[in-house]
Write a protein that holds these residues in place. Structure first.
Motif, mmCIF file in Angstrom:
data_model
loop_
_atom_site.group_PDB
_atom_site.id
_atom_site.type_symbol
_atom_site.label_atom_id
_atom_site.label_comp_id
_atom_site.label_asym_id
_atom_site.label_seq_id
_atom_site.Cartn_x
_atom_site.Cartn_y
_atom_site.Cartn_z
ATOM 1 N N VAL A 28 -0.373 -4.891 -5.056
ATOM 2 C CA VAL A 28 -1.126 -3.680 -4.714
ATOM 3 C C VAL A 28 -2.624 -3.906 -4.822
ATOM 4 O O VAL A 28 -3.408 -3.446 -3.986
ATOM 5 N N LEU A 51 1.600 2.126 -3.532
ATOM 6 C CA LEU A 51 0.475 2.816 -4.161
ATOM 7 C C LEU A 51 0.477 4.294 -3.778
ATOM 8 O O LEU A 51 0.252 5.168 -4.630
ATOM 9 N N ASP A 52 0.756 4.591 -2.513
ATOM 10 C CA ASP A 52 0.826 5.990 -2.095
ATOM 11 C C ASP A 52 1.944 6.724 -2.831
ATOM 12 O O ASP A 52 1.801 7.896 -3.213
ATOM 13 N N ARG A 98 -8.135 -2.554 -6.845
ATOM 14 C CA ARG A 98 -7.924 -2.974 -5.454
ATOM 15 C C ARG A 98 -9.213 -2.937 -4.653
ATOM 16 O O ARG A 98 -9.488 -3.825 -3.831
ATOM 17 N N ARG A 116 -6.155 1.644 -7.695
ATOM 18 C CA ARG A 116 -7.108 1.695 -6.583
ATOM 19 C C ARG A 116 -8.468 1.136 -6.988
ATOM 20 O O ARG A 116 -9.137 0.464 -6.191
ATOM 21 N N GLU A 174 0.832 -1.207 0.000
ATOM 22 C CA GLU A 174 0.000 0.000 0.000
ATOM 23 C C GLU A 174 0.870 1.263 0.000
ATOM 24 O O GLU A 174 0.442 2.314 -0.495
#
Length: 419
Positions: free
Chosen positions: A114, A45-46, A71, A68, A42
């Protein structure tokens, strides 16, 4: 200059090296920090969101948004590395798959982590790329299930719904939307369809978090140019260059021997023609969009003084018309009408209302097809009229000796070989 080279500042790891020769083996890739253990995906992803990584397949959509969406979807999920380059002037994806398959597979592994996907697919049409990917899979033995699906090479085969349709056993043709693949893709599961360069950049960002901004802001660009008018046929040798965002097109033209260029065809066939002022254009999505063009897949085809932009428009529109999936009536009729009108202009046979029709069609047709092919054809017509009105007027009533026979549907002017 042709071949493969980088303009990134010395010391920053890019996608083109090392190596620049044969396909990279797993030992070399591991030595660079590849296939690093998965820790808190995660956070990756950020990081992708923070640096603003955008997709490299053509639309430039924010990568974090697509990740996202998959996900956050319910049920089993699938991730796809899309290596089918529909644009005839682009070579970057095939080069990556042939020479650096591990960085693509690593990016696919990370995208699966992710999104929580349990299956990966590498989708391609190039035989040498398939061989390199299968060899890399045998070397790496990934925990993620990864299939390789080969398709026929066409302009529309890389469109995301066509990708899903082909993986599911159907033809590589676009489908109506919604649903989008992130809603219902391969086997009905939420699916991430990501360009292979996008995934490769994810992999490098993971192994080199200190260089994330530079990695996200760099682009692989294919540079070509006929340099010999319509009679010269194929564009010949191409250069594949990794460049920082904001590099001016003039720098790339000079570097690759196209410094005499009068114009440029942007984004493969998707970004349209650009005439006066092209030398001031920086290479990034926002700047090119603001100028009325598009970066697309990062392919640039330069036009020299001996090249007629009308001929280029005719050949681009004719090729797109021939590549239509023939599923949407508006696309079949629209691309056909655009190509026919441009051929009439080239031959000096355009009627008094031909240019007016081209203006009208270029405004009305975008967004009406199932994929971007019709949009590309309309943009070709619109940008020819916007940037070269004098050249269009000069064709009225008299055939142009340079482009009177231009109507090639095979895209040979724009086709380049993988360096």
């Amino acid at each position: 200059m042709t071949g493969v080279f980088s303009l990134l500042p010395e010391g920053r790891l890019g996608l083109l090296g090392p190596p620049l020769g044969a396909a990279e083996g797993i030992d070399s890739y591991l030595a660079e920090g590849g296939y690093a253990p998965l820790v808190a995906p995660e956070r990756l992803l950020d990081r992708i969101a923070a640096v603003g990584l955008r997709g490299r397949g053509g639309a430039g959509f924010p990568a974090a948004v697509k990740l996202r969406a998959v996900r956050d979807a319910a049920g089993p999920r699938v991730v796809v590395a899309n290596g089918e380059e529909g644009e005839p002037g682009s070579v970057k994806d095939r080069w990556l798959l042939r020479h650096r398959p591990h960085v693509v597979l690593d990016g696919l592994r990370l995208a699966a982590a992710v999104t929580g996907a349990g299956r990966g697919v590498v989708y391609l049409s190039d035989a040498l790329a398939e061989r390199a990917v299968r060899r890399a899979l045998a070397e790496s033995s990934p925990e993620l299930r990864i299939d390789v699906v080969r398709t026929e090479h066409t302009y529309v085969a890389g469109e995301e719904t066509a990708v899903v349709r082909r993986i599911d056993g159907g033809p590589a043709l676009p489908t109506a939307k919604p649903p989008r693949p992130f809603e219902a893709g391969v086997g009905g599961a939420p699916t991430l369809v990501a360009n292979v360069e996008t995934l490769a950049r994810v992999a490098v960002m993971y192994s080199r978090p200190d260089a994330a901004d530079a990695v996200a802001g760099s682009h692989l660009v294919t540079v070509s140019g006929a340099g010999g008018g319509a009679a010269s046929g194929a564009g010949g040798g191409a250069a594949l260059i990794e460049v920082p965002a904001g590099t001016h097109l003039k720098v790339l033209a000079d570097l690759c021997g196209h410094g005499r260029a009068d114009a440029v065809l942007l984004g493969g066939l998707f970004g349209g023609l650009y005439g006066e002022g092209w030398t001031d254009l920086p290479l990034d999505h926002d700047s090119l969009n603001a100028a009325g063009g598009a970066l697309g897949c990062g392919a640039l085809h330069f036009l020299g003084p001996e090249d007629c932009p009308v001929a280029v428009a005719v050949e681009a529109a004719s090729y797109l018309g021939a590549q239509s999936a023939r599923q949407c009536g508006v696309c079949v009729s629209g691309t056909g009408a655009l190509a026919k009108a441009l051929v009439a202009v080239a031959r000096g046979e355009a009627g008094h209302d031909t240019v007016e029709k081209l203006h009208r069609w270029s405004r009305q047709l975008p967004g009406r097809g199932a994929c971007g092919l019709l949009d590309a054809a309309a943009r070709i017509g619109a940008t020819l009229l916007a940037h070269f009105p004098d050249r269009v007027d000069a064709h009225r009533g008299a055939a142009c000796p340079v482009c009177s026979d231009a109507a090639a549907e095979d895209g040979r002017r724009f086709a380049v070989s993988v360096p």
